[in-house]
Scaffold this motif. Structure first.
Motif, mmCIF file in Angstrom:
data_model
loop_
_atom_site.group_PDB
_atom_site.id
_atom_site.type_symbol
_atom_site.label_atom_id
_atom_site.label_comp_id
_atom_site.label_asym_id
_atom_site.label_seq_id
_atom_site.Cartn_x
_atom_site.Cartn_y
_atom_site.Cartn_z
ATOM 1 N N VAL A 143 0.873 -1.178 0.000
ATOM 2 C CA VAL A 143 0.000 0.000 0.000
ATOM 3 C C VAL A 143 0.903 1.218 0.000
ATOM 4 C CG1 VAL A 143 -1.737 1.318 1.272
ATOM 5 C CG2 VAL A 143 -1.856 -1.182 1.230
ATOM 6 N N VAL A 144 0.796 2.037 -1.044
ATOM 7 C CA VAL A 144 1.536 3.300 -1.074
ATOM 8 C C VAL A 144 0.638 4.371 -0.471
ATOM 9 C CG1 VAL A 144 2.969 2.659 -3.040
ATOM 10 C CG2 VAL A 144 0.841 3.865 -3.449
ATOM 11 N N ARG A 145 1.282 5.371 0.154
ATOM 12 C CA ARG A 145 0.545 6.448 0.822
ATOM 13 C C ARG A 145 1.147 7.781 0.396
ATOM 14 N NH1 ARG A 145 2.220 2.367 3.674
ATOM 15 N NH2 ARG A 145 0.923 1.304 5.175
ATOM 16 N N TRP A 146 0.299 8.767 0.252
ATOM 17 C CA TRP A 146 0.812 10.097 -0.048
ATOM 18 C C TRP A 146 -0.090 11.141 0.576
ATOM 19 C CZ3 TRP A 146 -1.593 7.001 -3.565
ATOM 20 C CH2 TRP A 146 -2.724 7.508 -4.211
ATOM 21 N N ARG A 147 0.552 12.262 0.876
ATOM 22 C CA ARG A 147 -0.188 13.387 1.456
ATOM 23 C C ARG A 147 -0.236 14.480 0.412
ATOM 24 N NH1 ARG A 147 1.153 14.936 7.255
ATOM 25 N NH2 ARG A 147 3.199 14.337 6.487
ATOM 26 N N ASP A 148 -1.466 14.946 0.173
ATOM 27 C CA ASP A 148 -1.631 16.094 -0.722
ATOM 28 C C ASP A 148 -2.480 17.116 0.008
ATOM 29 O OD1 ASP A 148 -4.277 15.208 -0.966
ATOM 30 O OD2 ASP A 148 -3.999 14.430 -2.994
ATOM 31 N N GLY A 149 -3.015 18.077 -0.687
ATOM 32 C CA GLY A 149 -3.804 19.125 -0.052
ATOM 33 C C GLY A 149 -5.059 18.635 0.646
ATOM 34 N N ASP A 150 -5.530 17.434 0.295
ATOM 35 C CA ASP A 150 -6.756 16.889 0.876
ATOM 36 C C ASP A 150 -6.488 15.882 1.989
ATOM 37 O OD1 ASP A 150 -8.277 18.376 -0.946
ATOM 38 O OD2 ASP A 150 -8.064 16.808 -2.469
ATOM 39 N N GLY A 151 -5.235 15.699 2.406
ATOM 40 C CA GLY A 151 -4.900 14.730 3.452
ATOM 41 C C GLY A 151 -4.220 13.506 2.862
ATOM 42 N N TRP A 152 -4.251 12.410 3.599
ATOM 43 C CA TRP A 152 -3.596 11.176 3.164
ATOM 44 C C TRP A 152 -4.460 10.400 2.195
ATOM 45 C CZ3 TRP A 152 1.327 9.912 3.753
ATOM 46 C CH2 TRP A 152 2.063 10.572 4.736
ATOM 47 N N ARG A 153 -3.830 9.839 1.188
ATOM 48 C CA ARG A 153 -4.467 8.970 0.200
ATOM 49 C C ARG A 153 -3.707 7.649 0.188
ATOM 50 N NH1 ARG A 153 -8.326 11.695 0.680
ATOM 51 N NH2 ARG A 153 -8.708 13.556 -0.516
ATOM 52 N N TYR A 154 -4.401 6.591 -0.223
ATOM 53 C CA TYR A 154 -3.821 5.247 -0.209
ATOM 54 C C TYR A 154 -4.136 4.535 -1.524
ATOM 55 C CZ TYR A 154 -4.015 6.328 4.755
ATOM 56 O OH TYR A 154 -3.888 6.945 5.974
ATOM 57 N N CYS A 155 -3.211 3.677 -1.936
ATOM 58 C CA CYS A 155 -3.442 2.847 -3.115
ATOM 59 C C CYS A 155 -2.759 1.500 -2.888
ATOM 60 C CB CYS A 155 -2.888 3.512 -4.370
ATOM 61 S SG CYS A 155 -3.277 2.596 -5.888
ATOM 62 N N ALA A 156 -3.553 0.433 -2.929
ATOM 63 C CA ALA A 156 -3.009 -0.915 -2.829
ATOM 64 C C ALA A 156 -2.519 -1.308 -4.217
ATOM 65 C CB ALA A 156 -4.075 -1.884 -2.330
ATOM 66 N N LEU A 157 -1.258 -1.699 -4.311
ATOM 67 C CA LEU A 157 -0.651 -2.053 -5.590
ATOM 68 C C LEU A 157 -0.334 -3.537 -5.643
ATOM 69 C CD1 LEU A 157 2.045 0.748 -5.945
ATOM 70 C CD2 LEU A 157 -0.261 0.737 -6.880
ATOM 71 N N HIS A 158 -0.508 -4.097 -6.815
ATOM 72 C CA HIS A 158 -0.093 -5.480 -7.055
ATOM 73 C C HIS A 158 1.229 -5.408 -7.812
ATOM 74 C CE1 HIS A 158 -0.595 -9.741 -7.424
ATOM 75 N NE2 HIS A 158 -0.496 -9.686 -8.737
ATOM 76 N N GLY A 159 2.300 -5.118 -7.081
ATOM 77 C CA GLY A 159 3.606 -4.943 -7.692
ATOM 78 C C GLY A 159 3.663 -3.679 -8.525
ATOM 79 N N GLY A 160 4.853 -3.307 -8.956
ATOM 80 C CA GLY A 160 4.960 -2.137 -9.810
ATOM 81 C C GLY A 160 6.383 -1.627 -9.912
#
Length: 149
Positions: free
Chosen positions: A52-69
């Protein structure tokens, strides 16, 4: 000069999963462990494991579950991820449930495909046996045509 934000693009072969141009911090995981990226980071190329990658932008934390990459960071300004599959979420518990649901559906579809393949194989074997026994007087072309009906 260090930029205040980075752009992020996560893509699969079929679609753009996520895009943002206001990323102030980013977290991911590869075989060596977890790591973070902030604006101004040096260029980077990394093969991500399923995570699960996580990032913070102007709207708070976002998440994306990745199947490799594969992740690249360019000029400390752009993060690009190419992955096989990505599922977005705004919180981890909901994302976990969605990934579980998608895996269950994928397993059901895979089971259905294997059953269809086994049925087709059995029909083909029966037709071949009938043809070889000569009791039906069926040509090979007719037997093959009957299998794929």
């Amino acid at each position: 000069m260090i930029p205040k934000a980075m752009s992020l693009t996560i893509t699969t072969p079929l679609r753009i999963v996520a895009e943002s141009d206001r990323v102030t911090s980013f977290l991911a995981e590869d075989e060596s462990g977890g790591f973070g990226v902030m604006p101004g980071h040096v260029d980077l190329l990394s093969v991500l494991k399923s995570c699960v990658v996580r990032w913070r932008d102007g709207d708070g934390w976002r998440y994306c579950a990745l199947h490799g990459g594969v992740l690249t960071v360019t000029d400390g300004k752009a993060i690009r991820i190419a992955c096989r599959e990505g599922v977005l979420g705004t919180d981890l518990p909901t994302l976990d449930k969605e990934v579980g649901r998608l895996r269950d559906e994928e397993a059901r579809q895979s089971t259905g495909a294997r059953l269809s393949q086994a049925r087709l194989h059995a029909r083909a074997i029966r037709q071949i046996m009938r043809h070889l026994s000569g009791s039906q007087g069926v040509t090979v072309d007719a037997a093959v045509e009957e299998i794929f009906q």
